[in-house]
Write an enzyme that holds these catalytic residues in place. Structure first.
Site, PDB file in Angstrom:
ATOM      1  N   GLU A 113      15.659  49.429  51.374  1.00  0.00           N
ATOM      2  CA  GLU A 113      16.485  48.535  52.161  1.00  0.00           C
ATOM      3  C   GLU A 113      16.901  47.246  51.450  1.00  0.00           C
ATOM      4  O   GLU A 113      17.997  46.749  51.679  1.00  0.00           O
ATOM      5  CB  GLU A 113      15.741  48.178  53.468  1.00  0.00           C
ATOM      6  N   SER A 387      26.442  88.166  74.535  1.00  0.00           N
ATOM      7  CA  SER A 387      27.668  88.554  75.258  1.00  0.00           C
ATOM      8  C   SER A 387      28.319  87.419  76.026  1.00  0.00           C
ATOM      9  O   SER A 387      29.429  87.585  76.543  1.00  0.00           O
ATOM     10  CB  SER A 387      27.355  89.712  76.222  1.00  0.00           C
TER      11      SER A 387
END
Length: 904
Positions: A113, A387
């Site tokens: 950072e 399906s």
């Protein structure tokens, strides 16, 4: 000749020209000086303007508040009614002092950072320069340069937005923070304040949440993973996205090595560790108190992350969501009730979406989904849809692009995929032959689905599902039955099916309507724009076919999901294992990995998935397969109670027609098409068939029977009657319109038409000449004629009213004694040996061919056709009197019974 002197004007012009040629040119040095001065002036002006603007923005910055610096600011979450249902902030946070933070943990954070944290004064100008170049190259906001100090300021006082004002205030407050607090104090603020995942704040809390450990017990790979979470807390969550989490962890380890925090050997060793190896169990994580609706809140947090607001929760925002608390509570109650599930370990995911708006109303993330925010089966799942893909990729595109009817003829028979030896089978290993698209869908036949995709074309089908939020790099023929590359979550599926119930309009599913930042004024709208995904006729025709899935037709696959009184459309789905999977894992023959059901009304669209956490822990029973239908039914029934649910409305673009099943191209059913071949189907207006099928001939019409003909009393008209068994309409079971043609044919002569009628009787004027006739009655239906029903009929001349009848010879018998008042006299009937019995007072003229003896009471005997005579009553042709019997010699009459009136 003297030389002409130049004029004054010419002299001045020449002098000016000379001076111009002799003037010195400016040097390059002077040009450079001018440009430099201009640039300096511009820069100075920009600096002054920028400084002024910075000063203006800085003056409006909030004041430093130590409480806000050290504690996370709670964010609030509101449901669709505007009621608060969750607050996320400082609860369950473990605060860690700087001196208790392990060195490797500090190094991991700094390398990732802010590697120059202990060197800069709140702003890292080296890093800022790189960010400026990136922003010029890729656009403003492309790369950040925030230091740890700036991140603390932003999360404590400012909004999460990439604007100059916020950046200026952030820089000013960071400068002030560095003047007031030490580096160690600022790092401690950062370490305890940052959002790590969901409702977990601070690295100390994250260590216990993810690993069940104190910070001092973490390994290097675990420290690197925690350090990498800050950038995207939810995306890098190892519980939900292990692959992304591992990639991010390895990036952190690389940065630690790059900046000399660890050795190469340490880096490589840490990268080898499985990212999920040391994670805590569910019981450890469940001690973190959750909200009432953890599964829904999980979706909200993910949506914030996707929109770049993942870290905004640490800034005290207000999040307005689409949550329907009644629906959410219903889902959670059903999901937590073990009696609703056929096995102990089977899992389910449920998404409930508003059909019209696309708003997520409720989420069932799993049977035991809690505050640990584990895998959300309603949102994180990406499985083959089986399906349930057929309406989306096959039949919807076919209606949209080819304008197919719901009665389109498809042949269900063995076939292979294109360029493949793999045979497409149905779930029952049977084939139905020629069937309609409707039946192919509600009976969930695989071969017709693949044929439909082939007819539409993969490109057009891919475009169709893309408009429903379903995207895949590759689409194959196997995707026609949900067994290809396309994967879906219940949330995606519910949103896609909602478009069918919303007249073809699709909206991306969303759980947030807007967020309000800490200032209470700035808002961000999260509501997506609806788009037209298909024509209204496609939406309705697919819906009408899907109604039959949950209906009572034979072979319907989703009857267990039906809710009485609700107009529901839906589709079932299961996926399959490959042959290699069956062999490798020794799976039972009935095994399937996934079971689905998606269904909708005009109010709600619900998709349910069921299966096991381990892909190769199979579903083997019908109770497991039907679980999604059972859950759908319970949820839809409960949330629809006391709510008006309109039926799906057929648009004007759709018409109905009764077709003959199996005809190709489709033809209208004829009156003679058998019931089992007749089906009323839907068509896009203008495509309905006009030709009537001639496949089935009209069955033979029944012949009229019991035909009779008679003359009226005066012989002026002929009365004809008959009986007939009508042909029935196979569709309505009502008699078909029938016409009867009546004619008379004289023996040896011509046929005379007597008329037509739709009743079973006809009265016509008697215009026939004397003679014997055959009366014929023929039934006619739609041009088809029956065999004639017939009867014989004789026409003779009538007797003149004034003509005296012949007096019959009287028998030589003894005159009988007059009877009493109740006896029989000649007024009641004279006997005649030849049957011409006159009964004067009764005006029964016996001048016909009656040949009948009247027996004192005028009762007719056995004659020609049962009539007493041509002019008598009844006419002679219908009265054969038994006139062959010889007369009986009268004897002394005996008194009759009282009121009898006659004797034999």
């Amino acid at each position: 000749m003297t030389e002409r002197r130049p004029t004054r004007g010419e002299h001045q012009k020449a002098l000016a020209q000379k001076n111009k040629k002799s003037a010195p040119k400016p040097s390059k040095k002077k040009w450079f000086k001018r440009i430099t001065l201009t640039l300096v002036a511009i820069v100075a002006a920009c600096f002054i303007g920028g400084a002024g603007l910075f000063a203006y923005y800085a003056s409006s910055a909030p004041k430093l508040d130590e409480n806000l610096l050290k504690d996370p600011v709670s964010s609030e979450f509101y449901d669709k009614n505007g009621d608060l249902f969750a607050t996320i902030g400082a609860e369950n946070r473990k605060y860690v002092k700087y001196e208790d933070i392990p060195k490797d943990m500090i190094n991991a954070i700094l390398a990732t950072e802010d590697v120059r944290f202990f060197e800069h004064g709140g702003m890292d100008f080296y890093r800022l320069g790189g960010a400026i170049l990136a922003n010029f190259r890729d656009g403003f906001g492309a790369q950040g340069a925030s230091t740890l100090t700036q991140q603390v300021v932003k999360n404590s006082f400012l909004q999460n937005e990439k604007k100059l004002k916020r950046k200026a205030q952030e820089a000013w407050l960071a400068y002030q923070l560095e003047r007031k607090y030490s580096k160690e104090e600022i790092f401690e603020m950062y370490f305890n304040k940052m959002l790590m995942s969901g409702r977990v704040y601070g690295f100390g809390t994250a260590a216990q949440y993810f690993y069940g450990k104190e910070l001092k017990d973490l390994t290097l790979d675990e420290e690197a993973l925690l350090a990498g979470l800050v950038q995207r807390p939810n995306a890098y969550n190892p519980l939900k996205n292990p692959e992304l989490a591992e990639k991010r962890r390895n990036t952190v380890l690389g940065l630690m090595y790059q900046h000399g925090k660890i050795s190469k050997a340490q880096m490589e060793e840490a990268k080898k560790v499985n990212v999920q190896a040391g994670l805590a169990d569910d019981a450890t994580r469940q001690k973190f108190t959750g909200s009432k609706y953890d599964a829904f809140l999980d979706v909200v947090i993910n949506e914030l992350e996707k929109n770049g607001d993942g870290s905004a929760m640490a800034e005290g925002i207000k999040v307005y969501t689409t949550l329907d608390p009644k629906a959410q509570q219903t889902v959670e109650n059903i999901m937590k009730d073990d009696s609703n599930f056929p096995t102990e370990k089977i899992e389910s995911g449920v998404a409930v979406i508003d059909t019209k708006s696309g708003q997520i109303q409720a989420i069932g993330g799993g049977r035991k989904f809690g505050p640990e925010r584990g895998f959300n089966y309603a949102y994180d799942l990406k499985h083959q849809p089986g399906s349930t893909m057929k309406p989306l990729l096959d039949y919807g595109p076919a209606i949209e692009n080819l304008k197919w009817s719901t009665g389109q003829t498809l042949v269900d028979k063995p076939m292979n995929y294109t360029n493949s030896n793999q045979t497409i089978t149905n779930w029952d290993n049977k084939y139905m032959g020629a069937i309609t698209a409707r039946k192919a869908l509600y009976a969930s036949r695989n071969v017709p689905a693949v044929k439909t995709l082939q007819e539409v074309g993969i490109d057009k089908a891919t475009e169709f599902v893309g408009r429903l939020g379903i995207h895949s790099e590759n689409v194959y023929e196997s995707d026609a039955i949900g067994g290809g590359d396309i994967t879906m979550s219940p949330t995606q599926m519910a949103a896609a099916y909602a478009a069918f119930g919303n007249n073809g309009v699709y909206t991306d599913p969303y759980s947030i309507t807007k967020i309000v930042y800490r200032d209470g004024k700035t808002t961000k709208d999260y509501t997506p724009e609806p788009t037209v995904a298909m024509s209204d006729y496609t939406a309705y025709m697919v819906t009408d076919m899907l109604r039959d899935v949950v209906g009572n037709k034979p072979d319907a696959s989703g009857t267990a999901a039906n809710v009485s009184g609700l107009d529901i459309a839906g589709k079932t789905g299961t996926t399959n294992y490959s042959n290699a999977d069956f062999n490798k894992h020794n799976l039972p023959g009935t095994s399937v990995p996934d079971s689905w059901f998606a269904g909708y009304t005009t109010n709600y669209s619900i998709a349910v998935w069921s299966g096991y956490e381990d892909h190769f822990d199979p579903i083997t029973t019908w109770d497991e397969r039907r679980l999604p239908q059972y859950l759908f039914k319970q949820i839809m029934k409960d949330i629809s109670a006391n709510v008006e649910t309109p039926r799906f409305k057929k648009p004007k673009s759709v018409v109905e027609a009764t077709i003959e099943v199996g005809s190709k191209p489709l033809k209208l059913a004829s009156n003679f098409t058998p019931n089992e071949k007749r089906q009323t189907e839907l068509f896009v207006r203008g495509t309905e068939p006009n030709e009537v099928s001639d496949e089935y001939a009209m069955p033979e019409l029944s012949t009229p029977y019991n035909v009779s003909a008679s003359l009226d009393l005066e012989g002026q008209s002929i009365n004809i009657s008959w009986e007939h068994d009508a042909m029935l309409n196979p569709e309505t079971n009502e008699p078909l319109p029938t016409t009867f043609e009546v004619s008379a044919t004289k023996k040896g002569g011509e046929t005379i038409s007597l008329g037509k009628t739709e009743s079973k009787g006809l009265a016509v004027s008697n215009t026939l000449e004397d003679g014997n006739y055959t009366i014929s009655v023929v039934a006619v239906v739609d041009g088809t004629r029956s065999k004639p029903g017939t009867t014989s009929f004789e026409v003779t001349g009538t007797t003149d009213e004034n003509e005296e009848p012949d007096t019959p010879d009287e028998p030589d018998v003894e005159e009988p004694t007059n009877p009493d008042q109740n006896g029989n006299t000649e007024e009641n009937g004279n006997q005649n040996e030849n049957g011409n019995g006159n009964t004067d007072n009764n005006n029964n003229h016996g001048n016909g061919n009656g040949n009948g003896n009247t027996n004192g009471n005028g009762n007719n005997g056995n004659g020609n056709n049962g009539n007493a005579g041509n002019g008598g009553t009844p006419p002679g042709n219908n009265g054969n009197n038994n006139g062959n019997k010889p007369p009986t010699t009268p004897t002394e009459p005996t008194p009759p019974d009282e009121g009898a009136g006659s004797t034999e």
